[in-house]
Every structure is written in C-alpha cells, then in structure tokens.
Design an enzyme around this catalytic site. Structure first.
Site, PDB file in Angstrom:
ATOM      1  N   GLU A   1      -0.582  -8.645   4.748  1.00  0.00           N
ATOM      2  CA  GLU A   1      -0.210  -8.826   6.151  1.00  0.00           C
ATOM      3  C   GLU A   1      -1.431  -8.874   7.071  1.00  0.00           C
ATOM      4  O   GLU A   1      -1.325  -9.292   8.227  1.00  0.00           O
ATOM      5  CB  GLU A   1       0.733  -7.702   6.600  1.00  0.00           C
ATOM      6  CG  GLU A   1       0.071  -6.363   6.928  1.00  0.00           C
ATOM      7  CD  GLU A   1      -0.290  -5.520   5.725  1.00  0.00           C
ATOM      8  OE1 GLU A   1      -0.582  -4.324   5.898  1.00  0.00           O
ATOM      9  OE2 GLU A   1      -0.289  -6.045   4.590  1.00  0.00           O
TER      10      GLU A   1
ATOM     11  N   CYS B   1       0.840  -1.199   0.000  1.00  0.00           N
ATOM     12  CA  CYS B   1       0.000   0.000   0.000  1.00  0.00           C
ATOM     13  C   CYS B   1       0.878   1.253   0.000  1.00  0.00           C
ATOM     14  O   CYS B   1       1.538   1.527  -0.989  1.00  0.00           O
ATOM     15  CB  CYS B   1      -0.978  -0.040   1.164  1.00  0.00           C
ATOM     16  SG  CYS B   1      -2.384   1.092   0.947  1.00  0.00           S
TER      17      CYS B   1
ATOM     18  N   HIS C   1      -3.323  -5.639   1.234  1.00  0.00           N
ATOM     19  CA  HIS C   1      -2.693  -5.841   2.546  1.00  0.00           C
ATOM     20  C   HIS C   1      -2.586  -7.328   2.884  1.00  0.00           C
ATOM     21  O   HIS C   1      -3.352  -7.863   3.695  1.00  0.00           O
ATOM     22  CB  HIS C   1      -3.494  -5.106   3.617  1.00  0.00           C
ATOM     23  CG  HIS C   1      -3.322  -3.623   3.576  1.00  0.00           C
ATOM     24  ND1 HIS C   1      -2.253  -2.982   4.151  1.00  0.00           N
ATOM     25  CD2 HIS C   1      -4.075  -2.660   2.994  1.00  0.00           C
ATOM     26  CE1 HIS C   1      -2.357  -1.675   3.950  1.00  0.00           C
ATOM     27  NE2 HIS C   1      -3.451  -1.452   3.239  1.00  0.00           N
TER      28      HIS C   1
END
Length: 250
Positions: A223, A91, A221
């Site tokens: 993660e 991002c 994302h």
C-alpha cells in the site's frame, strides 16, 4: 491512511474504524461498530503499522483477540463464506491473519503449535528496507493483474516477519498454490540470504493465500506506493492488489 488511500485510488469507498479498548464499554461499542461496518462491506483489510503498539506480548495479539469475539467472528465468516467477500492483511495485519488461522486455512480457528507462525527476524532486530519479491501464485481475486514469475519491489518494516511452519505443510501450501510471494535475489531466485530475505522466512515466503484465494496476507507494504516515491530505485512497485480487488466487485 496509506491503506485507505490505496483502495480509494483503485476506486473503492472506504470505512476506517478504530477499535477502542480503554474501557469495557469502549470494547463493547467497538465490537458493535465493527460488525455493522463488516456487514455492509465487500472487503476487509487488517492494516500494518504496529497495531496497539504490539501489545500485549508481541505482534497482532490484540488484533487476533478482538476478532475472536463471537460477533466479529460471525461477521467475518459471513463476509467470506456467504457474501463472496475478500480479506487482506499486511505486516501487522498478516500477523493477525496467521494468528486467527484465516491464512492459510481460510477460517478463524484455535491455532496451535502445528500451525504456521510469524516470529522474530533472524537478526533479532527491526528491518526497514526495499526488497524484491516474486509472485509464486495468482490463484486469487487479489492477483488478477499479475502472473506467476512477476517481480515487484516492496518496502518492508517489521521486527517479527519470519514465517515458520512444518516443512510438510509448506510443501502442501506450495502444491495448493497458496504461497503468494517469495523474497528473491537479483537473479529472481528465492533465497535465505539476509541481503534479500530480511527475516529468514522458511521457503523465503513473504505472503500466503487461503485455500480459495479470498484471504491474502503479506509482510511487504504494497500500500505504500505513490507518485514520485522511490525515484532512485529500479523495479516495479505496484502489484495492483487493490485494483484487482476493486475490479472483482465491479
């Protein structure tokens, strides 16, 4: 915190650093702290999360300005070119990698109008949703646990995620295997349909690689995964980016 946890779940030891910029002394101290941390690391990650409030004047400019510092630039280049290191940007972090030139060129350069850029979503507002992405290339240490064609559901949250570049450059990146992932529809086909491609990126690109695959940047994302999340949404969420990177160093 999500990024650190993702690496730690994969077995890595993490060093989290905040670049302080309230005073000139803070900036000098932060540069020294970052250089020390990079010099003893194998992997560096530029995390997402609206770095510096997207100031000044848009996404990741503070990130990019900080890493153009001569000392920090040298530390990053030594990590990648002399110590077999890896770099990841998600991002805001992807935006920083694009502005620095680390993707798609694999080095910090003075970017210009001929380089790819990330700009405002076509609907001119922030998008936060789950999207489907297809792996287009696994020519990277970050992707040793996936295959081209694998499809992953990933959360996105951004206002400036639309990747633009000259068509000839995009075709060259595709031929080089540097297009990492693309937004796809329910049939697994890349698309510009706003329902599936949240920002209108050219070639439906969600992520890119450097020429040698050591630097990876993506908008989604990856993660933001944990047990018991997304229970009512079908799909595979873990691209095993962090697992693959840690395994590379074991």
């Amino acid at each position: 915190y999500d990024s650190a946890k993702a690496f730690e779940r994969a077995g890595a030891d993490t060093i989290v650093k905040v670049f302080k910029n309230l005073t000139a002394e803070d900036i000098r101290d932060s540069v020294d702290e970052f250089v020390k941390a990079i010099d003893k690391s194998q992997i560096i990650m530029f995390p997402g999360g609206f770095s510096a409030g997207d100031e000044p004047d848009g996404s990741a400019k503070f990130f990019a300005t900080a890493f153009r510092n001569a000392k920090m630039k040298e530390a990053v280049e030594k990590l990648l070119n002399e110590r077999d290191g890896l770099a990841l940007g998600i991002c805001n972090g992807f935006q920083a990698l694009i502005k620095l030139g680390l993707v798609p060129y694999g080095k910090i350069i003075d970017t210009d109008e001929n380089c790819p850029t990330l700009t405002y979503n076509t609907i001119h507002r922030h998008q936060s949703k789950l999207v489907r992405t297809r792996v287009a290339s696994n020519k990277s240490p970050w992707l040793s646990n996936v295959q081209p064609g694998d499809i992953f559901t990933v959360p996105i949250s951004h206002g400036e995620g639309r990747l633009l570049a000259d068509e000839a450059l995009l075709r060259q990146l595709a031929e080089n295997g540097q297009i990492l992932t693309q937004y796809v529809d329910q049939n697994g086909n890349p698309t510009n349909d706003i329902q599936y491609n949240p920002n209108g990126s050219a070639f439906a690109i969600e992520g890119l690689l450097s020429p040698d695959g050591r630097v990876l940047g993506k908008m989604g994302h990856s993660e933001r995964i944990a047990d018991r999340l997304y229970q009512n949404v079908p799909g595979e969420f873990d691209m095993k980016l962090f697992k693959s990177a840690v395994e590379y160093w074991k």
